[in-house]
Design a protein around this motif. Structure first.
Motif, PDB file in Angstrom:
ATOM      1  N   TYR A  24      20.520  10.464 -19.888  1.00  0.00           N
ATOM      2  CA  TYR A  24      19.473  10.383 -18.867  1.00  0.00           C
ATOM      3  C   TYR A  24      19.303   8.943 -18.408  1.00  0.00           C
ATOM      4  N   ALA A  25      19.364   8.003 -19.343  1.00  0.00           N
ATOM      5  CA  ALA A  25      19.233   6.584 -18.997  1.00  0.00           C
ATOM      6  C   ALA A  25      20.376   6.142 -18.076  1.00  0.00           C
ATOM      7  N   PHE A  77       5.857  10.384 -17.877  1.00  0.00           N
ATOM      8  CA  PHE A  77       5.183  11.651 -18.167  1.00  0.00           C
ATOM      9  C   PHE A  77       5.903  12.403 -19.291  1.00  0.00           C
ATOM     10  N   ALA A  78       7.228  12.504 -19.190  1.00  0.00           N
ATOM     11  CA  ALA A  78       7.998  13.231 -20.201  1.00  0.00           C
ATOM     12  C   ALA A  78       7.827  12.591 -21.572  1.00  0.00           C
ATOM     13  N   TRP A  79       7.781  11.269 -21.604  1.00  0.00           N
ATOM     14  CA  TRP A  79       7.648  10.552 -22.867  1.00  0.00           C
ATOM     15  C   TRP A  79       6.223  10.653 -23.411  1.00  0.00           C
ATOM     16  N   LEU A  80       5.228  10.355 -22.565  1.00  0.00           N
ATOM     17  CA  LEU A  80       3.840  10.290 -23.033  1.00  0.00           C
ATOM     18  C   LEU A  80       3.171  11.653 -23.179  1.00  0.00           C
ATOM     19  N   VAL A  81       3.460  12.566 -22.268  1.00  0.00           N
ATOM     20  CA  VAL A  81       2.762  13.861 -22.264  1.00  0.00           C
ATOM     21  C   VAL A  81       3.581  14.950 -22.946  1.00  0.00           C
ATOM     22  N   LEU A  82       4.844  15.067 -22.584  1.00  0.00           N
ATOM     23  CA  LEU A  82       5.675  16.131 -23.153  1.00  0.00           C
ATOM     24  C   LEU A  82       6.302  15.746 -24.485  1.00  0.00           C
ATOM     25  N   GLY A  83       6.248  14.464 -24.829  1.00  0.00           N
ATOM     26  CA  GLY A  83       6.794  14.013 -26.096  1.00  0.00           C
ATOM     27  C   GLY A  83       8.312  14.036 -26.163  1.00  0.00           C
ATOM     28  N   GLU A  84       8.969  13.910 -25.019  1.00  0.00           N
ATOM     29  CA  GLU A  84      10.431  13.936 -24.974  1.00  0.00           C
ATOM     30  C   GLU A  84      10.986  12.520 -25.030  1.00  0.00           C
ATOM     31  N   THR A 124       9.299   8.830  -8.164  1.00  0.00           N
ATOM     32  CA  THR A 124       9.164  10.126  -8.829  1.00  0.00           C
ATOM     33  C   THR A 124       9.835  10.106 -10.198  1.00  0.00           C
ATOM     34  N   LEU A 125      11.025   9.557 -10.260  1.00  0.00           N
ATOM     35  CA  LEU A 125      11.749   9.517 -11.537  1.00  0.00           C
ATOM     36  C   LEU A 125      11.077   8.595 -12.545  1.00  0.00           C
ATOM     37  N   VAL A 126      10.586   7.453 -12.092  1.00  0.00           N
ATOM     38  CA  VAL A 126       9.888   6.536 -13.003  1.00  0.00           C
ATOM     39  C   VAL A 126       8.627   7.204 -13.548  1.00  0.00           C
ATOM     40  N   VAL A 127       7.866   7.838 -12.656  1.00  0.00           N
ATOM     41  CA  VAL A 127       6.646   8.537 -13.083  1.00  0.00           C
ATOM     42  C   VAL A 127       7.007   9.664 -14.049  1.00  0.00           C
ATOM     43  N   PHE A 128       8.074  10.416 -13.745  1.00  0.00           N
ATOM     44  CA  PHE A 128       8.440  11.524 -14.606  1.00  0.00           C
ATOM     45  C   PHE A 128       8.902  11.059 -15.982  1.00  0.00           C
ATOM     46  N   VAL A 129       9.655   9.966 -16.039  1.00  0.00           N
ATOM     47  CA  VAL A 129      10.099   9.452 -17.341  1.00  0.00           C
ATOM     48  C   VAL A 129       8.877   9.121 -18.200  1.00  0.00           C
ATOM     49  N   SER A 148       0.827  -1.210   0.000  1.00  0.00           N
ATOM     50  CA  SER A 148       0.000   0.000   0.000  1.00  0.00           C
ATOM     51  C   SER A 148       0.861   1.259   0.000  1.00  0.00           C
ATOM     52  N   THR A 149       2.014   1.194   0.655  1.00  0.00           N
ATOM     53  CA  THR A 149       2.919   2.349   0.669  1.00  0.00           C
ATOM     54  C   THR A 149       3.396   2.664  -0.749  1.00  0.00           C
ATOM     55  N   ILE A 150       3.805   1.635  -1.487  1.00  0.00           N
ATOM     56  CA  ILE A 150       4.311   1.847  -2.845  1.00  0.00           C
ATOM     57  C   ILE A 150       3.197   2.361  -3.753  1.00  0.00           C
ATOM     58  N   LEU A 151       2.005   1.812  -3.625  1.00  0.00           N
ATOM     59  CA  LEU A 151       0.864   2.265  -4.436  1.00  0.00           C
ATOM     60  C   LEU A 151       0.518   3.723  -4.121  1.00  0.00           C
ATOM     61  N   LEU A 152       0.441   4.058  -2.842  1.00  0.00           N
ATOM     62  CA  LEU A 152       0.128   5.438  -2.460  1.00  0.00           C
ATOM     63  C   LEU A 152       1.221   6.408  -2.919  1.00  0.00           C
ATOM     64  N   LEU A 153       2.477   5.993  -2.796  1.00  0.00           N
ATOM     65  CA  LEU A 153       3.567   6.849  -3.269  1.00  0.00           C
ATOM     66  C   LEU A 153       3.491   7.057  -4.777  1.00  0.00           C
ATOM     67  N   THR A 154       3.161   6.005  -5.504  1.00  0.00           N
ATOM     68  CA  THR A 154       3.050   6.118  -6.955  1.00  0.00           C
ATOM     69  C   THR A 154       1.912   7.060  -7.340  1.00  0.00           C
ATOM     70  N   LEU A 155       0.757   6.882  -6.736  1.00  0.00           N
ATOM     71  CA  LEU A 155      -0.383   7.758  -7.042  1.00  0.00           C
ATOM     72  C   LEU A 155      -0.081   9.208  -6.664  1.00  0.00           C
ATOM     73  N   SER A 156       0.545   9.402  -5.514  1.00  0.00           N
ATOM     74  CA  SER A 156       0.863  10.775  -5.104  1.00  0.00           C
ATOM     75  C   SER A 156       1.841  11.418  -6.075  1.00  0.00           C
ATOM     76  N   ASN A 157       2.783  10.644  -6.572  1.00  0.00           N
ATOM     77  CA  ASN A 157       3.753  11.187  -7.525  1.00  0.00           C
ATOM     78  C   ASN A 157       3.134  11.498  -8.870  1.00  0.00           C
ATOM     79  N   ILE A 158       2.125  10.762  -9.258  1.00  0.00           N
ATOM     80  CA  ILE A 158       1.410  11.098 -10.494  1.00  0.00           C
ATOM     81  C   ILE A 158       0.763  12.468 -10.348  1.00  0.00           C
ATOM     82  N   PHE A 159       0.095  12.705  -9.224  1.00  0.00           N
ATOM     83  CA  PHE A 159      -0.507  14.020  -8.990  1.00  0.00           C
ATOM     84  C   PHE A 159       0.560  15.116  -8.951  1.00  0.00           C
TER      85      PHE A 159
END
Length: 117
Positions: A92-93, A79-86, A72-77, A2-13
């Motif tokens: 970076y890898a 996001f950057a790929w899917l939303v920002l098109g980067e 945070t970094l996994v979520v951002f990668v 539950s900690t990992i799930l909550l952290l993942t959801l919070s990082n998406i927001f």
């Protein structure tokens, strides 16, 4: 878990609060963007605080923070790929691989093995 799930959801927001305006609200006044980001970040806090409360004791404070940063970094990668098109460039890898190694050191070294079932 539950900690990992909550952290993942919070990082998406939080990722949308911090970076979503670059794609979706770049034409709005800065003050409106800040208020909107605060509104999104409220939900991040509603998930992050319980994640840390439930996780503390199972994980140390250091482990919770390292876990949060990796998520945070996994979520951002994504996001950057899917939303920002980067694209994910090689440097970076490599940087992310170094951070994964840091997480391995935090969680793998000197941690007692799980009890046998």
């Amino acid at each position: 878990m539950s900690t990992i799930l909550l952290l993942t959801l919070s990082n998406i927001f939080m990722t949308f609060a911090w970076y979503g305006h670059l794609k979706f609200f770049h034409d709005k006044p800065l003050w409106a963007t800040i208020l909107l980001s605060w509104g999104i970040a409220f939900f991040e806090y509603c998930l992050m605080v319980p994640a840390n409360r439930y996780g503390f004791g199972k994980f140390t404070g250091y482990e919770l923070k390292i876990m949060q940063e990796v998520i945070t970094l996994v979520v951002f990668v994504a996001f950057a790929w899917l939303v920002l098109g980067e694209k994910l460039k090689w440097n970076y890898a490599v940087s992310l691989a170094c951070l994964a190694l840091a997480a391995w050191f935090a969680f793998g070294v000197n941690r007692p093995p799980a009890p046998a079932a």
